[in-house]
Design a protein around this motif. Structure first.
Motif, PDB file in Angstrom:
ATOM      1  N   THR A   1      -7.910  -7.901 -14.151  1.00 43.75           N
ATOM      2  CA  THR A   1      -7.560  -6.948 -14.021  1.00 43.75           C
ATOM      3  C   THR A   1      -6.847  -6.202 -13.127  1.00 43.75           C
ATOM      4  OG1 THR A   1      -9.607  -5.937 -13.786  1.00 43.75           O
ATOM      5  CG2 THR A   1      -8.662  -5.525 -16.076  1.00 43.75           C
ATOM      6  N   ASP A   2      -6.667  -7.844 -12.094  1.00 43.74           N
ATOM      7  CA  ASP A   2      -5.790  -7.491 -10.921  1.00 43.74           C
ATOM      8  C   ASP A   2      -5.068  -8.959 -10.600  1.00 43.74           C
ATOM      9  OD1 ASP A   2      -4.752  -6.119  -8.360  1.00 43.74           O
ATOM     10  OD2 ASP A   2      -6.362  -6.744  -7.698  1.00 43.74           O
ATOM     11  N   GLY A   3      -3.787  -8.301 -10.287  1.00 44.80           N
ATOM     12  CA  GLY A   3      -3.376 -10.283  -9.979  1.00 44.80           C
ATOM     13  C   GLY A   3      -2.502 -11.028 -11.529  1.00 44.80           C
ATOM     14  N   ASN A   4      -1.857 -12.274 -11.515  1.00 40.53           N
ATOM     15  CA  ASN A   4      -1.634 -12.525 -12.168  1.00 40.53           C
ATOM     16  C   ASN A   4      -2.221 -14.663 -11.980  1.00 40.53           C
ATOM     17  OD1 ASN A   4      -0.141 -13.834  -9.746  1.00 40.53           O
ATOM     18  ND2 ASN A   4       1.681 -13.323 -10.945  1.00 40.53           N
ATOM     19  N   PHE A   5      -2.959 -14.322 -11.371  1.00 39.17           N
ATOM     20  CA  PHE A   5      -3.942 -15.966 -11.173  1.00 39.17           C
ATOM     21  C   PHE A   5      -3.733 -16.444 -13.020  1.00 39.17           C
ATOM     22  CE2 PHE A   5      -6.327 -12.464  -9.131  1.00 39.17           C
ATOM     23  CZ  PHE A   5      -5.484 -13.698  -7.439  1.00 39.17           C
ATOM     24  N   GLY A   6      -3.863 -16.031 -13.762  1.00 40.79           N
ATOM     25  CA  GLY A   6      -3.993 -16.486 -15.511  1.00 40.79           C
ATOM     26  C   GLY A   6      -2.528 -16.858 -15.630  1.00 40.79           C
TER      27      GLY A   6
ATOM     28  N   GLU B   1     -14.938  -2.419 -11.274  1.00 41.72           N
ATOM     29  CA  GLU B   1     -13.824  -2.140  -9.742  1.00 41.72           C
ATOM     30  C   GLU B   1     -13.637  -2.361  -8.630  1.00 41.72           C
ATOM     31  OE1 GLU B   1     -11.691   0.228 -10.599  1.00 41.72           O
ATOM     32  OE2 GLU B   1     -11.563   0.690 -12.713  1.00 41.72           O
ATOM     33  N   LYS B   2     -14.976  -3.492  -8.727  1.00 41.59           N
ATOM     34  CA  LYS B   2     -15.242  -4.288  -7.705  1.00 41.59           C
ATOM     35  C   LYS B   2     -13.830  -5.046  -7.281  1.00 41.59           C
ATOM     36  CE  LYS B   2     -20.051  -4.251  -7.232  1.00 41.59           C
ATOM     37  NZ  LYS B   2     -20.894  -5.215  -7.657  1.00 41.59           N
ATOM     38  N   PRO B   3     -13.197  -5.794  -6.123  1.00 41.51           N
ATOM     39  CA  PRO B   3     -12.585  -6.302  -6.368  1.00 41.51           C
ATOM     40  C   PRO B   3     -11.975  -7.888  -6.767  1.00 41.51           C
ATOM     41  CG  PRO B   3     -12.191  -5.407  -4.143  1.00 41.51           C
ATOM     42  CD  PRO B   3     -13.466  -4.722  -5.336  1.00 41.51           C
ATOM     43  N   GLU B   4     -13.232  -8.478  -6.203  1.00 40.81           N
ATOM     44  CA  GLU B   4     -13.603  -9.526  -6.920  1.00 40.81           C
ATOM     45  C   GLU B   4     -13.622 -10.006  -8.061  1.00 40.81           C
ATOM     46  OE1 GLU B   4     -16.252 -13.992  -5.421  1.00 40.81           O
ATOM     47  OE2 GLU B   4     -16.894 -11.734  -5.134  1.00 40.81           O
ATOM     48  N   PHE B   5     -14.155  -9.450  -8.735  1.00 36.25           N
ATOM     49  CA  PHE B   5     -14.781  -9.163 -10.349  1.00 36.25           C
ATOM     50  C   PHE B   5     -13.205  -8.424 -10.869  1.00 36.25           C
ATOM     51  CE2 PHE B   5     -18.912  -8.640  -9.440  1.00 36.25           C
ATOM     52  CZ  PHE B   5     -19.886  -9.110 -10.572  1.00 36.25           C
ATOM     53  N   LYS B   6     -12.374  -7.655 -10.678  1.00 37.39           N
ATOM     54  CA  LYS B   6     -10.725  -7.324 -10.916  1.00 37.39           C
ATOM     55  C   LYS B   6     -10.151  -8.737 -10.809  1.00 37.39           C
ATOM     56  CE  LYS B   6      -8.968  -3.556  -9.755  1.00 37.39           C
ATOM     57  NZ  LYS B   6      -8.679  -2.587 -10.944  1.00 37.39           N
ATOM     58  N   ARG B   7     -10.388  -9.037  -9.812  1.00 41.38           N
ATOM     59  CA  ARG B   7      -9.398 -10.432 -10.375  1.00 41.38           C
ATOM     60  C   ARG B   7      -9.715 -11.463 -10.905  1.00 41.38           C
ATOM     61  NH1 ARG B   7      -9.595  -9.435  -3.984  1.00 41.38           N
ATOM     62  NH2 ARG B   7     -11.661 -10.801  -4.418  1.00 41.38           N
ATOM     63  N   VAL B   8     -10.953 -11.924 -11.197  1.00 42.41           N
ATOM     64  CA  VAL B   8     -11.233 -12.851 -12.259  1.00 42.41           C
ATOM     65  C   VAL B   8     -11.379 -12.903 -13.182  1.00 42.41           C
ATOM     66  CG1 VAL B   8     -13.724 -13.777 -12.880  1.00 42.41           C
ATOM     67  CG2 VAL B   8     -13.569 -13.915  -9.896  1.00 42.41           C
ATOM     68  N   LEU B   9     -11.517 -11.315 -13.879  1.00 45.53           N
ATOM     69  CA  LEU B   9     -11.556 -10.755 -15.530  1.00 45.53           C
ATOM     70  C   LEU B   9     -10.424 -11.129 -15.517  1.00 45.53           C
ATOM     71  CD1 LEU B   9     -14.699  -9.121 -15.033  1.00 45.53           C
ATOM     72  CD2 LEU B   9     -14.022 -11.154 -15.620  1.00 45.53           C
TER      73      LEU B   9
END
Length: 338
Positions: A277-282, A267-275
């Motif tokens: 589960t949060d955001g649309n970076f991919g 649930e850590k924000p940085e992990f969620k962004r990288v992996l």
């Protein structure tokens, strides 16, 4: 107003048309079903086929990681062996999609070849190897030596600069391929073999008696090695660039092949962004949300790739040194995924 509106419409249409024309590499790769990757003709630790014809090495793993990000399958790569002389032509002609072949990033290459470097996969520097029987312990003792070198590399100019700066004479003996250079050195046609220090350790493994040869301590140049892509497709440039950054970021966060599935639940924000589960970076790259998961699960983080190919877990046994993370005294540093 109508004229202004028409002009704006035409400009936007032209912009979208140019963007569509530039973003063709990813589509071409998907339609083909595989990535075309330019590699060396055989450099242990970086790109070389094993006894079954399977390509392995740090440069190879970069291409495997790109394929994993695109296809979720690191095996969807066609490896194209290229010589030092012909590697850039292969990229320019479209024969390969990416050149991942222990290639030094220089201003002339970055500006005159119609290509872009996408990052540094290995910080290197040119060195020298000699037979121990010569009883030489420093490059400063090489006055009047004959030196084997491969043509079409940055090595020749570095060699000339170093000997001139130290008022030493030398005889250069140049060859077209790496294997020809190594064979000439081993057969005694020259006193010294010079190339990137990582290449010296790799090529020493090819010699009949590796223990009879010494890599001298001097590093005489900066050789940042990394992949190249053609000019004109920013999306593809971003994908290759951020594949490396994803591997470095994963190491920094402690995400590896063994724990990546568990880390996805974080649930850590940085992990969620990288992996993903949060955001649309991919999706911004033209990939899927789980693009980093695909890379790490299939190929590993930067540390895992380094160690098994050229580091402590490999026959080369090279220390991380400059290739350590920035927070461990090295130069590997990835911009944030946010």
């Amino acid at each position: 107003m109508k004229r202004v509106s028409l002009a704006l419409t035409l400009a936007l249409a032209a912009g979208f048309s140019m963007q569509a024309a530039q973003a063709q590499t990813l589509k071409t790769i998907k339609d083909r079903g595989s990535l075309s990757c330019g590699v060396s003709q055989g450099l242990p630790g970086f790109s070389a086929p094993d006894d079954k014809g399977n390509w392995t090495g740090l440069d190879v793993d970069i291409c495997r990681a790109i394929a994993a990000a695109i296809f979720n399958d690191p095996s969807k790569v066609k490896y194209v062996p290229t010589s030092a002389k012909d590697r850039f032509t292969a990229l320019q002609s479209g024969e390969i999609d990416v050149l991942s072949r222990n290639t030094t990033w220089t201003i002339s290459r970055d500006t005159s070849l119609g290509a872009n470097f996408t990052g540094v996969t290995y910080y290197d520097g040119q060195g020298f190897m000699v037979k121990k029987s010569l009883k030489v312990n420093s490059a400063l003792e090489l006055n009047s030596a004959s030196v084997c070198v491969q043509t079409g590399t940055t090595t020749e100019q570095n060699l000339a600069d170093y000997f001139k700066a130290n008022n030493m004479k030398y005889e250069v003996i140049a060859f077209g391929t790496n294997d020809e250079t190594v064979k000439a050195y081993e057969s005694g046609r020259c006193d010294v073999f010079t190339t990137d220090q990582s290449g010296l350790y790799a090529n020493r493994l090819k010699l009949a008696n590796p223990a009879d040869h010494l890599v001298l301590p001097e590093i005489i140049s900066k050789e940042p090695l990394g992949p190249m892509v053609r000019h004109g497709d920013d999306q593809w440039f971003d994908i290759v660039k951020w594949t490396l950054y994803a591997m470095v970021t994963a190491e920094e966060l402690g995400i590896n092949q063994k724990n990546v599935d568990e880390m996805v639940k974080s649930e850590k924000p940085e992990f969620k962004r990288v992996l993903g589960t949060d955001g649309n970076f991919g999706e911004q790259l033209g990939l899927t949300k789980d693009w980093v998961v695909r890379i790490v699960k299939s190929v590993g983080n930067y540390s895992e790739v380094f160690e098994r190919n050229v580091g402590a877990g490999s026959p080369l046994g090279i220390a991380r040194g400059l290739n350590n993370l920035w927070n461990k005294g090295g130069l590997q540093y990835a911009p944030p995924i946010r």
